[in-house]
Design an enzyme around this catalytic site. Structure first.
Site, PDB file in Angstrom:
ATOM      1  N   HIS A  82     -46.978   8.186  30.164  1.00 38.88           N
ATOM      2  CA  HIS A  82     -45.691   7.682  30.662  1.00 38.88           C
ATOM      3  C   HIS A  82     -44.729   7.568  29.496  1.00 38.88           C
ATOM      4  O   HIS A  82     -45.147   7.276  28.379  1.00 38.88           O
ATOM      5  CB  HIS A  82     -45.863   6.313  31.335  1.00 38.88           C
ATOM      6  CG  HIS A  82     -44.719   5.960  32.224  1.00 38.88           C
ATOM      7  ND1 HIS A  82     -43.599   5.316  31.762  1.00 38.88           N
ATOM      8  CD2 HIS A  82     -44.510   6.205  33.540  1.00 38.88           C
ATOM      9  CE1 HIS A  82     -42.750   5.176  32.767  1.00 38.88           C
ATOM     10  NE2 HIS A  82     -43.271   5.698  33.858  1.00 38.88           N
ATOM     11  N   GLU A 103     -49.355   7.592  39.551  1.00 36.29           N
ATOM     12  CA  GLU A 103     -49.601   8.702  40.468  1.00 36.29           C
ATOM     13  C   GLU A 103     -51.058   8.918  40.854  1.00 36.29           C
ATOM     14  O   GLU A 103     -51.336   9.494  41.900  1.00 36.29           O
ATOM     15  CB  GLU A 103     -49.021  10.000  39.877  1.00 36.29           C
ATOM     16  CG  GLU A 103     -47.552   9.939  39.523  1.00 36.29           C
ATOM     17  CD  GLU A 103     -46.615   9.748  40.715  1.00 36.29           C
ATOM     18  OE1 GLU A 103     -47.047   9.174  41.737  1.00 36.29           O
ATOM     19  OE2 GLU A 103     -45.455  10.174  40.627  1.00 36.29           O
TER      20      GLU A 103
HETATM   21  N1  CMC Z   1     -51.921  14.912  29.591  1.00 35.08           N
HETATM   22  C1  CMC Z   1     -52.087  15.456  28.375  1.00 35.08           C
HETATM   23  N2  CMC Z   1     -51.271  15.226  27.335  1.00 35.08           N
HETATM   24  C2  CMC Z   1     -50.235  14.407  27.553  1.00 35.08           C
HETATM   25  C3  CMC Z   1     -50.004  13.806  28.791  1.00 35.08           C
HETATM   26  C4  CMC Z   1     -50.894  14.091  29.832  1.00 35.08           C
HETATM   27  N3  CMC Z   1     -50.750  13.559  31.039  1.00 35.08           N
HETATM   28  N4  CMC Z   1     -48.899  13.058  28.724  1.00 35.08           N
HETATM   29  C5  CMC Z   1     -48.432  13.178  27.473  1.00 35.08           C
HETATM   30  N5  CMC Z   1     -49.252  14.001  26.768  1.00 35.08           N
HETATM   31  C6  CMC Z   1     -49.117  14.373  25.385  1.00 35.08           C
HETATM   32  C7  CMC Z   1     -48.097  15.491  25.178  1.00 35.08           C
HETATM   33  O1  CMC Z   1     -48.681  16.734  25.292  1.00 35.08           O
HETATM   34  C8  CMC Z   1     -47.601  15.187  23.793  1.00 35.08           C
HETATM   35  O2  CMC Z   1     -48.526  15.654  22.877  1.00 35.08           O
HETATM   36  P1  CMC Z   1     -48.032  16.180  21.431  1.00 35.08           P
HETATM   37  O3  CMC Z   1     -47.302  15.008  20.802  1.00 35.08           O
HETATM   38  O4  CMC Z   1     -49.292  16.540  20.755  1.00 35.08           O
HETATM   39  O5  CMC Z   1     -47.131  17.329  21.719  1.00 35.08           O
HETATM   40  C9  CMC Z   1     -47.658  13.662  23.719  1.00 35.08           C
HETATM   41  O6  CMC Z   1     -48.642  13.258  24.657  1.00 35.08           O
HETATM   42  C10 CMC Z   1     -46.331  13.044  24.101  1.00 35.08           C
HETATM   43  O7  CMC Z   1     -45.812  13.742  25.169  1.00 35.08           O
HETATM   44  P2  CMC Z   1     -44.329  13.589  25.613  1.00 35.08           P
HETATM   45  O8  CMC Z   1     -43.980  14.796  26.390  1.00 35.08           O
HETATM   46  O9  CMC Z   1     -43.451  13.180  24.485  1.00 35.08           O
HETATM   47  O10 CMC Z   1     -44.400  12.383  26.557  1.00 35.08           O
HETATM   48  P3  CMC Z   1     -43.271  11.980  27.506  1.00 35.08           P
HETATM   49  O11 CMC Z   1     -43.011  10.554  27.284  1.00 35.08           O
HETATM   50  O12 CMC Z   1     -42.111  12.872  27.423  1.00 35.08           O
HETATM   51  O13 CMC Z   1     -43.984  12.302  28.898  1.00 35.08           O
HETATM   52  C11 CMC Z   1     -44.789  12.261  31.033  1.00 35.08           C
HETATM   53  C12 CMC Z   1     -44.152  11.435  29.915  1.00 35.08           C
HETATM   54  C13 CMC Z   1     -45.004  11.363  32.227  1.00 35.08           C
HETATM   55  C14 CMC Z   1     -43.860  13.409  31.393  1.00 35.08           C
HETATM   56  C15 CMC Z   1     -46.149  12.832  30.531  1.00 35.08           C
HETATM   57  O14 CMC Z   1     -47.014  11.771  30.193  1.00 35.08           O
HETATM   58  C16 CMC Z   1     -46.790  13.750  31.563  1.00 35.08           C
HETATM   59  O15 CMC Z   1     -46.466  14.941  31.603  1.00 35.08           O
HETATM   60  N6  CMC Z   1     -47.742  13.206  32.397  1.00 35.08           N
HETATM   61  C17 CMC Z   1     -48.350  14.011  33.434  1.00 35.08           C
HETATM   62  C18 CMC Z   1     -47.431  14.082  34.662  1.00 35.08           C
HETATM   63  C19 CMC Z   1     -47.386  12.774  35.408  1.00 35.08           C
HETATM   64  O16 CMC Z   1     -48.397  12.127  35.658  1.00 35.08           O
HETATM   65  N7  CMC Z   1     -46.167  12.388  35.806  1.00 35.08           N
HETATM   66  C20 CMC Z   1     -45.919  11.160  36.552  1.00 35.08           C
HETATM   67  C21 CMC Z   1     -45.241  10.136  35.713  1.00 35.08           C
HETATM   68  S1  CMC Z   1     -45.311   8.497  36.416  1.00 35.08           S
HETATM   69  C22 CMC Z   1     -44.248   8.630  37.758  1.00 35.08           C
HETATM   70  C23 CMC Z   1     -42.869   8.324  37.358  1.00 35.08           C
HETATM   71  O17 CMC Z   1     -42.554   7.137  37.134  1.00 35.08           O
HETATM   72  O18 CMC Z   1     -42.112   9.291  37.258  1.00 35.08           O
END
Ligand code: CMC
Length: 364
Positions: free
Chosen positions: A247, A306
């Protein structure tokens, strides 16, 4: 691009009285109430009234009947569901039907915009399954009528309570991507329909409200707790993200995950339709958290809303293709509150970008 600018991480883009997401403590506050005070205790209509309080004139304290009448009013649009719309995904079809509502800012439109995803989702799901849509019953509560419109028969009190809990749990959540999109559109004074359409469009992406459908695919493919670790490691090896984890704001467990896990457990106790599903999800959760700790030691990637959303909506017999639509049923209340709050603040949202492209050559 600098972190923080990319993705607006840590940028405060609005002041709000609506909700506070405390990512370090894992707390969600909605208009002065902890999530646990509302989730499983208040009806969705009551929480909608709480969110909208002070943002509309002339709304009654009890929104159950007006929301029922709004469901009846929007049902007329269901006649527009043709083969082309039915070939779309449910959320695309629901968005297209919602776009048929004229723009405006009146409270009766706000109610119709909350009714719209509920009525249209049930109609789209039924039509895609070859069944006729069912007209709303305005005498029922919102959650009870959604399940009746979906299935053609009354749902059990436990099922109605579970859906009500879900809708309340996701009704508002700070400045998430879809709420921000809705606020930007509201700030241009385009109207509530446009703001809600912006919200639906941002919500449907897999990084936001599109995640729970893929959670079901993950659980189906894993199938047994013994396969969990190998499957999850394989997904990460391919560069995939694990849906239902991570998240932007929460560094600890998403409090909505606990609220929904309790609702799933209560539902399983009342009607044990698929014993073992909850146990499978728990095993996958434990394995995923362990694998993410090993693979991303610098990040605190925890369970988000989720994972248990997927389990709850599956137990309520929503097809996984329509899960995002159910998210929109709850979040529409929050989008509208934020749109009204943005409008009351009065300023156009218009940030700046830093140009990093080529510049014209100076004349010789
Ligand atoms: N699985 C694997 N790696 C992950 C995940 C995940 N679910 N989430 C984050 N990471 C990794 C990402 O690859 C990155 O790695 P690195 O720094 O080595 O490149 C690191 O963690 C940080 O990622 P980020 O993209 O900066 O994180 P973010 O804050 O932008 O992403 C997120 C938040 C929700 C988009 C992400 O955690 C994700 O893609 N989760 C899976 C999709 C999901 O479950 N979405 C529902 C979110 S909750 C509902 C809502 O409130 O919207």
């Amino acid at each position: 691009m600098a972190r923080g600018v990319d993705g607006l991480e840590d940028v405060v883009a609005a002041e709000t009285v609506l909700s506070e997401v405390d990512g370090e403590a894992g707390r969600l506050l909605i208009r002065g109430h902890e999530l646990d005070e509302l989730s499983g205790r208040w009806s969705f209509e009551a929480v909608t009234g709480l969110l909208w309080s002070g943002f509309f004139e002339g709304l009654p304290d009890n929104l159950q009947r007006p929301l029922g009448e709004a469901r009846q009013a929007v049902f007329a649009q269901v006649a527009a569901l043709d083969a082309e719309l039915l070939a779309l995904t449910p959320v695309e079809a629901v968005r297209a039907l919602t776009a048929r509502l004229a723009d405006g800012d009146a409270p009766d439109l706000a109610l119709r915009l909350v009714a719209a995803p509920a009525v249209f989702t049930a109609a789209v799901v039924r039509r895609q399954a070859g069944q006729a849509p069912l007209a709303p019953d305005p005498t029922l509560g919102h959650a009870a009528d959604i399940l009746r419109m979906l299935r053609g028969e009354a749902a059990s009190p436990a099922e109605v309570a579970a859906l009500d809990t879900y809708l309340v749990t996701v009704a508002d959540h700070g400045l998430n991507a879809s709420t921000f999109a809705a606020r930007v559109v509201a700030s241009t004074r385009a109207g509530l329909t446009s703001a809600v359409l912006a919200g639906i469009s941002a919500l449907k992406g897999p990084l936001h409200g599109g995640a729970p459908g893929p959670v079901i695919e993950m659980l189906d493919q894993i199938a047994s707790p013994a396969n969990a670790r190998a499957w999850l490691e394989g997904a990460l090896d391919r560069g995939d993200r694990l849906m239902g984890f991570g998240h932007r704001v929460y560094r600890v467990r998403d409090p909505r995950a606990d609220a929904l896990k309790r609702a799933v457990a209560a539902l399983a106790e009342a009607s044990p339709a698929s014993p073992g599903r909850l146990a499978l999800a728990e095993a996958v959760e434990a394995a995923a958290l362990a694998v993410l700790r090993e693979r991303k030691p610098g990040r605190s990637l925890q369970t988000n809303v989720e994972l248990y959303t997927a389990l709850l909506l599956e137990a309520l017999a929503f097809p996984s293709s329509a899960f995002t639509c159910v998210f929109a049923m709850g979040r529409s209340a929050g989008w509208i509150a934020h749109a009204r709050e943005q409008l009351a603040g009065g300023r156009l949202v218009r940030p700046q970008s830093r140009y990093v492209g080529p510049r014209p050559k100076a004349a010789a």
